[in-house]
Design an enzyme around this catalytic site. Structure first.
Site, PDB file in Angstrom:
ATOM      1  N   ASP A 167       2.064 -14.312  13.539  1.00 50.82           N
ATOM      2  CA  ASP A 167       0.682 -14.858  12.835  1.00 50.82           C
ATOM      3  C   ASP A 167      -0.126 -13.755  12.605  1.00 50.82           C
ATOM      4  OD1 ASP A 167      -1.546 -16.089  12.258  1.00 50.82           O
ATOM      5  OD2 ASP A 167      -1.219 -17.632  14.015  1.00 50.82           O
ATOM      6  N   HIS A 191      -1.953  10.450  -0.870  1.00 56.46           N
ATOM      7  CA  HIS A 191      -2.335   9.050  -1.713  1.00 56.46           C
ATOM      8  C   HIS A 191      -1.958   9.589  -3.331  1.00 56.46           C
ATOM      9  CE1 HIS A 191      -3.823   7.539   1.952  1.00 56.46           C
ATOM     10  NE2 HIS A 191      -3.822   6.519   1.367  1.00 56.46           N
ATOM     11  N   GLU A 230       0.885  -1.226  -0.161  1.00 56.62           N
ATOM     12  CA  GLU A 230       0.026  -0.044   0.038  1.00 56.62           C
ATOM     13  C   GLU A 230       0.918   1.307  -0.061  1.00 56.62           C
ATOM     14  OE1 GLU A 230      -2.806   0.457   3.086  1.00 56.62           O
ATOM     15  OE2 GLU A 230      -3.517   2.270   2.607  1.00 56.62           O
ATOM     16  N   LYS A 270      -8.744 -14.991  16.921  1.00 57.60           N
ATOM     17  CA  LYS A 270      -8.534 -14.396  15.367  1.00 57.60           C
ATOM     18  C   LYS A 270     -10.009 -13.929  15.179  1.00 57.60           C
ATOM     19  CE  LYS A 270      -4.537 -17.066  14.120  1.00 57.60           C
ATOM     20  NZ  LYS A 270      -4.053 -18.334  13.589  1.00 57.60           N
TER      21      LYS A 270
HETATM   22  P1  NAP Z   1       5.101 -22.786  19.308  1.00 56.26           P
HETATM   23  O1  NAP Z   1       5.545 -21.961  18.174  1.00 56.26           O
HETATM   24  O2  NAP Z   1       4.627 -24.191  18.542  1.00 56.26           O
HETATM   25  O3  NAP Z   1       6.244 -23.204  20.031  1.00 56.26           O
HETATM   26  C1  NAP Z   1       6.968 -22.166  20.921  1.00 56.26           C
HETATM   27  C2  NAP Z   1       7.359 -23.015  22.072  1.00 56.26           C
HETATM   28  O4  NAP Z   1       8.871 -22.255  22.387  1.00 56.26           O
HETATM   29  C3  NAP Z   1       6.989 -22.770  23.179  1.00 56.26           C
HETATM   30  O5  NAP Z   1       5.833 -23.816  23.596  1.00 56.26           O
HETATM   31  C4  NAP Z   1       7.854 -22.966  24.567  1.00 56.26           C
HETATM   32  O6  NAP Z   1       7.988 -24.320  25.094  1.00 56.26           O
HETATM   33  C5  NAP Z   1       8.989 -22.776  23.722  1.00 56.26           C
HETATM   34  N1  NAP Z   1       9.901 -21.376  24.187  1.00 56.26           N
HETATM   35  C6  NAP Z   1      11.359 -21.256  24.252  1.00 56.26           C
HETATM   36  N2  NAP Z   1      11.522 -20.261  24.796  1.00 56.26           N
HETATM   37  C7  NAP Z   1      10.341 -19.580  25.043  1.00 56.26           C
HETATM   38  C8  NAP Z   1      10.025 -18.324  25.813  1.00 56.26           C
HETATM   39  N3  NAP Z   1      11.199 -17.454  26.190  1.00 56.26           N
HETATM   40  N4  NAP Z   1       8.675 -18.099  26.252  1.00 56.26           N
HETATM   41  C9  NAP Z   1       7.947 -18.759  25.895  1.00 56.26           C
HETATM   42  N5  NAP Z   1       8.152 -19.925  25.303  1.00 56.26           N
HETATM   43  C10 NAP Z   1       9.223 -20.489  24.803  1.00 56.26           C
HETATM   44  O7  NAP Z   1       4.174 -22.510  20.346  1.00 56.26           O
HETATM   45  P2  NAP Z   1       3.080 -21.240  20.305  1.00 56.26           P
HETATM   46  O8  NAP Z   1       3.762 -19.932  20.509  1.00 56.26           O
HETATM   47  O9  NAP Z   1       2.230 -21.870  21.527  1.00 56.26           O
HETATM   48  O10 NAP Z   1       2.243 -21.338  18.974  1.00 56.26           O
HETATM   49  C11 NAP Z   1       2.420 -20.410  18.043  1.00 56.26           C
HETATM   50  C12 NAP Z   1       1.906 -20.762  16.790  1.00 56.26           C
HETATM   51  O11 NAP Z   1       0.808 -21.301  17.085  1.00 56.26           O
HETATM   52  C13 NAP Z   1       1.991 -19.722  15.649  1.00 56.26           C
HETATM   53  O12 NAP Z   1       2.520 -20.180  14.645  1.00 56.26           O
HETATM   54  C14 NAP Z   1       0.325 -19.691  15.457  1.00 56.26           C
HETATM   55  O13 NAP Z   1       0.227 -19.749  13.923  1.00 56.26           O
HETATM   56  C15 NAP Z   1      -0.092 -21.094  15.886  1.00 56.26           C
HETATM   57  N6  NAP Z   1      -1.407 -21.142  16.345  1.00 56.26           N
HETATM   58  C16 NAP Z   1      -2.041 -22.276  16.890  1.00 56.26           C
HETATM   59  C17 NAP Z   1      -3.436 -22.290  17.343  1.00 56.26           C
HETATM   60  C18 NAP Z   1      -3.836 -23.674  17.847  1.00 56.26           C
HETATM   61  O14 NAP Z   1      -5.035 -23.529  18.133  1.00 56.26           O
HETATM   62  N7  NAP Z   1      -3.213 -24.635  18.267  1.00 56.26           N
HETATM   63  C19 NAP Z   1      -4.257 -21.331  17.191  1.00 56.26           C
HETATM   64  C20 NAP Z   1      -3.801 -20.036  16.261  1.00 56.26           C
HETATM   65  C21 NAP Z   1      -2.221 -20.241  15.965  1.00 56.26           C
HETATM   66  P3  NAP Z   1       7.259 -25.051  26.157  1.00 56.26           P
HETATM   67  O15 NAP Z   1       5.884 -24.935  25.927  1.00 56.26           O
HETATM   68  O16 NAP Z   1       8.027 -26.433  26.484  1.00 56.26           O
HETATM   69  O17 NAP Z   1       7.562 -23.896  27.205  1.00 56.26           O
END
Ligand code: NAP
Length: 398
Positions: free
Chosen positions: A298, A389, A95, A224
């Site tokens: 995200d 714009h 944009e 979301k």
């Molecule tokens: P993730 O990206 O799958 O993993 C992140 C992991 O990093 C955490 O679970 C944690 O492990 C670890 N970690 C290391 N250092 C950390 C710190 N300083 N702080 C926090 N965590 C740390 O997990 P997420 O953040 O839970 O999920 C993000 C993704 O989920 C996005 O890509 C999003 O698009 C997607 N998403 C999922 C859903 C769903 O329903 N499942 C919905 C919307 C989006 P530990 O847990 O062992 O501490």
């Protein structure tokens, strides 16, 4: 139609490839397959530098990378608790006028001494629904669940090192109970983390209480989706950013007076009320989307993150006080797309990679959004919106 007939119907499935399809060869083969099938040459999609193995956990059926132009806006001086200093903010968009507009606001704020920013609350939520045979059992469950909090917390936290269950609020409705689980999620976005943790807790609840079954999402969580509940926060960080801008700076850099800005605010609040808007802002979604794409966030969380309030006030000295309040800003510096490719590089530009940086990122984003609100407000109040714009944003394809 019988299933056997349905199965014989010809459908060309996208090739999965070996090793879940994340090797260089698998990605290339899949892209070649799409090119053959569609007769479209994918020159740009095939041009990227990140290793294909980095796609795992981020995308399925990868064929390459979608490119979005990336600009930089600044300087932006932030006086936060976590973000202290002058920043140049990466923004990815198609944009015209957007980056220039944010930059104009940032310069005005920086010349005014900078933006105060604070993260007030930091948590994420998920709201499963539990079923009961009747209203009485549902309400009894809602009353008694707090008694089990410690056992539920231990179950949930057994699945994660960083996720901490802070509270559970119950919302009975008919013969079901929605339970709002609120977690701190460290520097991660946290949805994968807290869905897994809550699922473990729900299994314990169904085994040990009168709940007969559960749905992991009730809809109350507003993941979301824009919702009034998110005004009270719960989906990420509640962040507030504000600054006082001397009248002379407002005049020189934004080409309007503080009075014009306040009059614009009053009048457009009415317009937003007529529209039934959730909150009040000029265009939070613009800055959020551009920064989210740049910084590997995200992007769909723009829907909840863009709920909030912009305020313009006239100070006793005749200056402009401007602020933004974002109750549900969902950002991460760990996990998701934050650790790879351009996302990681852009987070690096802000010194926001990895652990202990997500609140800093939130304060910078809130300050950047304030800049966008000022610049857009001034463009409308000063009658420069169309000309800006025309200068920066017109394309006129042949
Ligand atoms: P993730 O990206 O799958 O993993 C992140 C992991 O990093 C955490 O679970 C944690 O492990 C670890 N970690 C290391 N250092 C950390 C710190 N300083 N702080 C926090 N965590 C740390 O997990 P997420 O953040 O839970 O999920 C993000 C993704 O989920 C996005 O890509 C999003 O698009 C997607 N998403 C999922 C859903 C769903 O329903 N499942 C919905 C919307 C989006 P530990 O847990 O062992 O501490």
């Amino acid at each position: 139609m019988p299933l056997s007939t349905l199965r014989r119907t010809s459908v060309d499935l996208v090739p999965r490839g070996q090793h879940q399809g994340f090797t260089e060869e698998a990605v290339r083969d899949r892209r070649n397959w799409v090119e053959r099938k569609t007769q479209v040459k994918l020159t740009h999609i095939s041009s990227f530098a990140i290793p294909c193995s980095n796609f795992a956990g981020k995308i399925e059926n990868p064929i390459g990378v979608a490119h979005v132009p990336l600009g930089i806006a600044g300087p932006l001086r932030v006086k936060g608790e976590f973000a202290c200093g002058t920043f140049y903010v990466p923004m990815a968009a198609n944009e015209g006028a957007l980056v220039r507009s944010y930059e104009r606001g940032m310069v005005a704020l920086t010349r005014s001494g900078g933006v105060s920013a604070r993260v007030h609350v930091d948590r994420n939520q998920i709201c499963p629904a539990f079923s009961f045979p009747d209203v009485h059992s549902a309400c009894e469950f809602a009353r008694s669940l707090p008694l089990h909090f410690e056992q539920i917390r231990l179950q949930a936290e057994s699945t994660t090192r960083h996720g901490k269950l802070e509270s559970i609020d119950c919302y009975p409705a008919g013969r079901q109970v929605m339970a709002r689980f609120l977690y701190s999620t460290g520097d991660a976005h946290g949805m994968n983390m807290i869905v897994r943790a809550t699922d473990r807790a729900c299994k314990w609840i169904v085994q040990n209480t009168s709940a007969t079954e559960y749905l992991i999402f009730s809809g109350l969580e507003a993941e979301k989706r824009a919702s009034g509940l998110l005004f009270a926060g719960g989906k990420g960080k509640k962040v507030i950013a504000g600054a006082s801008l001397p009248a002379a700076i407002v005049k020189n850099y934004l080409h309007v007076s503080p009075e014009q800005m306040c009059a614009l605010w009053r009048r457009t609040v009415i317009g937003n009320m007529h529209a039934g808007a959730l909150g009040y802002c000029g265009h939070f979604a613009n800055g959020l989307t551009a920064i989210f794409i740049a910084c590997g966030q995200d992007v769909a969380n723009v829907v909840n993150s863009s709920i909030g309030i912009t305020e313009f006030e006239l100070t006793a000295a005749g200056d402009l006080f401007a602020s933004v309040t974002l109750p549900s800003l969902t950002v991460a510096t760990v996990g998701g797309g934050t650790g790879i490719g351009t996302g990681r590089e852009c987070l690096g530009l802000l010194d926001c990679c990895g652990s202990s940086k997500s609140r800093k990122l939130a304060e910078i984003i809130a300050a950047a959004l304030l800049a966008g609100e000022l610049s857009m407000g001034a463009a409308i109040a000063g009658g420069e919106f169309v000309s800006a714009h025309e200068e920066y944003g017109r394309n006129r394809p042949e």
